[in-house]
Design a protein around this motif. Sequence first.
Motif, PDB file in Angstrom:
ATOM      1  N   LYS A 160       1.856  13.029  11.630  1.00 20.08           N
ATOM      2  CA  LYS A 160       2.614  13.410  12.830  1.00 20.08           C
ATOM      3  C   LYS A 160       1.934  12.893  14.089  1.00 20.08           C
ATOM      4  O   LYS A 160       2.596  12.426  15.017  1.00 20.08           O
ATOM      5  N   THR A 161       0.616  12.985  14.129  1.00 20.76           N
ATOM      6  CA  THR A 161      -0.130  12.493  15.293  1.00 20.76           C
ATOM      7  C   THR A 161       0.058  10.993  15.455  1.00 20.76           C
ATOM      8  O   THR A 161       0.284  10.500  16.569  1.00 20.76           O
ATOM      9  N   TRP A 162      -0.032  10.252  14.361  1.00 22.83           N
ATOM     10  CA  TRP A 162       0.133   8.803  14.424  1.00 22.83           C
ATOM     11  C   TRP A 162       1.540   8.440  14.906  1.00 22.83           C
ATOM     12  O   TRP A 162       1.714   7.528  15.711  1.00 22.83           O
ATOM     13  N   LYS A 163       2.513   9.170  14.412  1.00 26.00           N
ATOM     14  CA  LYS A 163       3.899   8.895  14.811  1.00 26.00           C
ATOM     15  C   LYS A 163       4.083   9.137  16.317  1.00 26.00           C
ATOM     16  O   LYS A 163       4.774   8.370  16.992  1.00 26.00           O
ATOM     17  N   VAL A 164       3.474  10.177  16.841  1.00 25.07           N
ATOM     18  CA  VAL A 164       3.568  10.469  18.274  1.00 25.07           C
ATOM     19  C   VAL A 164       2.833   9.397  19.093  1.00 25.07           C
ATOM     20  O   VAL A 164       3.343   8.934  20.106  1.00 25.07           O
ATOM     21  N   LEU A 165       1.660   9.011  18.638  1.00 23.80           N
ATOM     22  CA  LEU A 165       0.857   8.049  19.394  1.00 23.80           C
ATOM     23  C   LEU A 165       1.420   6.628  19.355  1.00 23.80           C
ATOM     24  O   LEU A 165       1.442   5.943  20.372  1.00 23.80           O
ATOM     25  N   ARG A 166       1.818   6.186  18.177  1.00 24.33           N
ATOM     26  CA  ARG A 166       2.198   4.787  18.008  1.00 24.33           C
ATOM     27  C   ARG A 166       3.679   4.576  17.702  1.00 24.33           C
ATOM     28  O   ARG A 166       4.116   3.445  17.550  1.00 24.33           O
ATOM     29  N   HIS A 167       4.435   5.640  17.548  1.00 23.25           N
ATOM     30  CA  HIS A 167       5.875   5.550  17.233  1.00 23.25           C
ATOM     31  C   HIS A 167       6.125   4.738  15.962  1.00 23.25           C
ATOM     32  O   HIS A 167       7.066   3.972  15.881  1.00 23.25           O
ATOM     33  N   GLU A 168       5.243   4.944  14.986  1.00 15.60           N
ATOM     34  CA  GLU A 168       5.349   4.292  13.676  1.00 15.60           C
ATOM     35  C   GLU A 168       5.263   5.361  12.602  1.00 15.60           C
ATOM     36  O   GLU A 168       4.518   6.326  12.743  1.00 15.60           O
ATOM     37  N   ASP A 169       5.990   5.152  11.512  1.00 17.32           N
ATOM     38  CA  ASP A 169       5.939   6.115  10.411  1.00 17.32           C
ATOM     39  C   ASP A 169       4.665   6.000   9.589  1.00 17.32           C
ATOM     40  O   ASP A 169       4.166   6.989   9.062  1.00 17.32           O
ATOM     41  N   ASP A 170       4.140   4.797   9.454  1.00 19.49           N
ATOM     42  CA  ASP A 170       2.964   4.573   8.615  1.00 19.49           C
ATOM     43  C   ASP A 170       1.771   4.114   9.443  1.00 19.49           C
ATOM     44  O   ASP A 170       1.881   3.197  10.257  1.00 19.49           O
ATOM     45  N   ALA A 171       0.639   4.751   9.192  1.00 15.66           N
ATOM     46  CA  ALA A 171      -0.605   4.329   9.830  1.00 15.66           C
ATOM     47  C   ALA A 171      -1.114   3.072   9.126  1.00 15.66           C
ATOM     48  O   ALA A 171      -0.815   2.849   7.952  1.00 15.66           O
ATOM     49  N   PRO A 172      -1.875   2.257   9.833  1.00 20.74           N
ATOM     50  CA  PRO A 172      -2.380   1.042   9.198  1.00 20.74           C
ATOM     51  C   PRO A 172      -3.398   1.340   8.107  1.00 20.74           C
ATOM     52  O   PRO A 172      -4.161   2.296   8.195  1.00 20.74           O
ATOM     53  N   ASP A 173      -3.362   0.523   7.099  1.00 21.16           N
ATOM     54  CA  ASP A 173      -4.323   0.585   6.009  1.00 21.16           C
ATOM     55  C   ASP A 173      -5.396  -0.471   6.283  1.00 21.16           C
ATOM     56  O   ASP A 173      -5.110  -1.518   6.856  1.00 21.16           O
ATOM     57  N   ALA A 174      -6.615  -0.213   5.867  1.00 20.66           N
ATOM     58  CA  ALA A 174      -7.712  -1.150   6.112  1.00 20.66           C
ATOM     59  C   ALA A 174      -7.451  -2.531   5.508  1.00 20.66           C
ATOM     60  O   ALA A 174      -7.952  -3.536   6.007  1.00 20.66           O
ATOM     61  N   LEU A 175      -6.651  -2.599   4.454  1.00 21.67           N
ATOM     62  CA  LEU A 175      -6.396  -3.886   3.793  1.00 21.67           C
ATOM     63  C   LEU A 175      -5.072  -4.518   4.206  1.00 21.67           C
ATOM     64  O   LEU A 175      -4.651  -5.509   3.612  1.00 21.67           O
ATOM     65  N   ASP A 176      -4.428  -3.972   5.226  1.00 17.92           N
ATOM     66  CA  ASP A 176      -3.167  -4.517   5.711  1.00 17.92           C
ATOM     67  C   ASP A 176      -3.443  -5.772   6.542  1.00 17.92           C
ATOM     68  O   ASP A 176      -4.041  -5.684   7.614  1.00 17.92           O
ATOM     69  N   PRO A 177      -3.019  -6.948   6.067  1.00 17.73           N
ATOM     70  CA  PRO A 177      -3.349  -8.187   6.788  1.00 17.73           C
ATOM     71  C   PRO A 177      -2.600  -8.343   8.112  1.00 17.73           C
ATOM     72  O   PRO A 177      -3.002  -9.147   8.952  1.00 17.73           O
ATOM     73  N   ASP A 178      -1.567  -7.576   8.326  1.00 17.08           N
ATOM     74  CA  ASP A 178      -0.770  -7.691   9.550  1.00 17.08           C
ATOM     75  C   ASP A 178      -1.262  -6.779  10.677  1.00 17.08           C
ATOM     76  O   ASP A 178      -0.671  -6.773  11.756  1.00 17.08           O
ATOM     77  N   ARG A 179      -2.305  -6.013  10.430  1.00 16.20           N
ATOM     78  CA  ARG A 179      -2.822  -5.086  11.439  1.00 16.20           C
ATOM     79  C   ARG A 179      -4.130  -5.612  12.015  1.00 16.20           C
ATOM     80  O   ARG A 179      -4.923  -6.248  11.333  1.00 16.20           O
ATOM     81  N   SER A 180      -4.374  -5.282  13.271  1.00 14.42           N
ATOM     82  CA  SER A 180      -5.609  -5.722  13.934  1.00 14.42           C
ATOM     83  C   SER A 180      -6.751  -4.758  13.625  1.00 14.42           C
ATOM     84  O   SER A 180      -6.534  -3.622  13.182  1.00 14.42           O
ATOM     85  N   TRP A 181      -7.960  -5.223  13.899  1.00 15.68           N
ATOM     86  CA  TRP A 181      -9.131  -4.366  13.739  1.00 15.68           C
ATOM     87  C   TRP A 181      -8.988  -3.113  14.595  1.00 15.68           C
ATOM     88  O   TRP A 181      -9.322  -2.015  14.168  1.00 15.68           O
ATOM     89  N   GLY A 182      -8.516  -3.290  15.815  1.00 22.40           N
ATOM     90  CA  GLY A 182      -8.372  -2.154  16.720  1.00 22.40           C
ATOM     91  C   GLY A 182      -7.453  -1.079  16.174  1.00 22.40           C
ATOM     92  O   GLY A 182      -7.760   0.105  16.250  1.00 22.40           O
ATOM     93  N   GLU A 183      -6.307  -1.488  15.635  1.00 21.08           N
ATOM     94  CA  GLU A 183      -5.366  -0.516  15.060  1.00 21.08           C
ATOM     95  C   GLU A 183      -5.983   0.225  13.882  1.00 21.08           C
ATOM     96  O   GLU A 183      -5.838   1.442  13.751  1.00 21.08           O
ATOM     97  N   ILE A 184      -6.644  -0.529  13.028  1.00 17.94           N
ATOM     98  CA  ILE A 184      -7.237   0.064  11.823  1.00 17.94           C
ATOM     99  C   ILE A 184      -8.345   1.042  12.184  1.00 17.94           C
ATOM    100  O   ILE A 184      -8.405   2.157  11.660  1.00 17.94           O
ATOM    101  N   LEU A 185      -9.208   0.648  13.110  1.00 15.56           N
ATOM    102  CA  LEU A 185     -10.308   1.531  13.487  1.00 15.56           C
ATOM    103  C   LEU A 185      -9.827   2.745  14.281  1.00 15.56           C
ATOM    104  O   LEU A 185     -10.362   3.848  14.122  1.00 15.56           O
ATOM    105  N   LEU A 186      -8.808   2.562  15.107  1.00 24.71           N
ATOM    106  CA  LEU A 186      -8.229   3.693  15.823  1.00 24.71           C
ATOM    107  C   LEU A 186      -7.645   4.707  14.837  1.00 24.71           C
ATOM    108  O   LEU A 186      -7.902   5.914  14.947  1.00 24.71           O
ATOM    109  N   ALA A 187      -6.887   4.223  13.889  1.00 26.45           N
ATOM    110  CA  ALA A 187      -6.293   5.117  12.884  1.00 26.45           C
ATOM    111  C   ALA A 187      -7.375   5.849  12.095  1.00 26.45           C
ATOM    112  O   ALA A 187      -7.271   7.057  11.859  1.00 26.45           O
ATOM    113  N   ALA A 188      -8.427   5.130  11.715  1.00 31.29           N
ATOM    114  CA  ALA A 188      -9.513   5.753  10.944  1.00 31.29           C
ATOM    115  C   ALA A 188     -10.234   6.816  11.768  1.00 31.29           C
ATOM    116  O   ALA A 188     -10.570   7.890  11.251  1.00 31.29           O
TER     117      ALA A 188
END
Length: 101
Positions: free
Chosen positions: A35-63
């Motif tokens: 729910k927090t991720w959806k409010v912050l980024r307006h996305e249903d799924d948080a980035p996964d560390a192995l997602d090649p389409d996500r930036s380091w910043g997104e991944i580390l922020l989510a973590a």
Amino acid sequence: MHVGRKKKSMPFAYKPVGFVLGWAGGALAGMAFQKTWKVLRHEDDAPDALDPDRSWGEILLAAAIQGAIFAAVRSAVDRTGAKAIERSTGVWPVGDKGGRD
């Protein structure tokens, strides 16, 4: 003498209760993070560390957000469970060293 025996056996007796509370807290923390991720980024799924389409910043922020939420929920659940055991038995459920390894 009876109280001393009660104090020694309480940490062992609390283990199953702590396990159930930990499981429930983990599920609650997972929902809170989604729910927090959806409010912050307006996305249903948080980035996964192995997602090649996500930036380091997104991944580390989510973590970082996920870690903070899990730690806060775990502490709240652990403390609530310990206080409930203490109120019902008169004994703090863990030994002198504290609760976590």
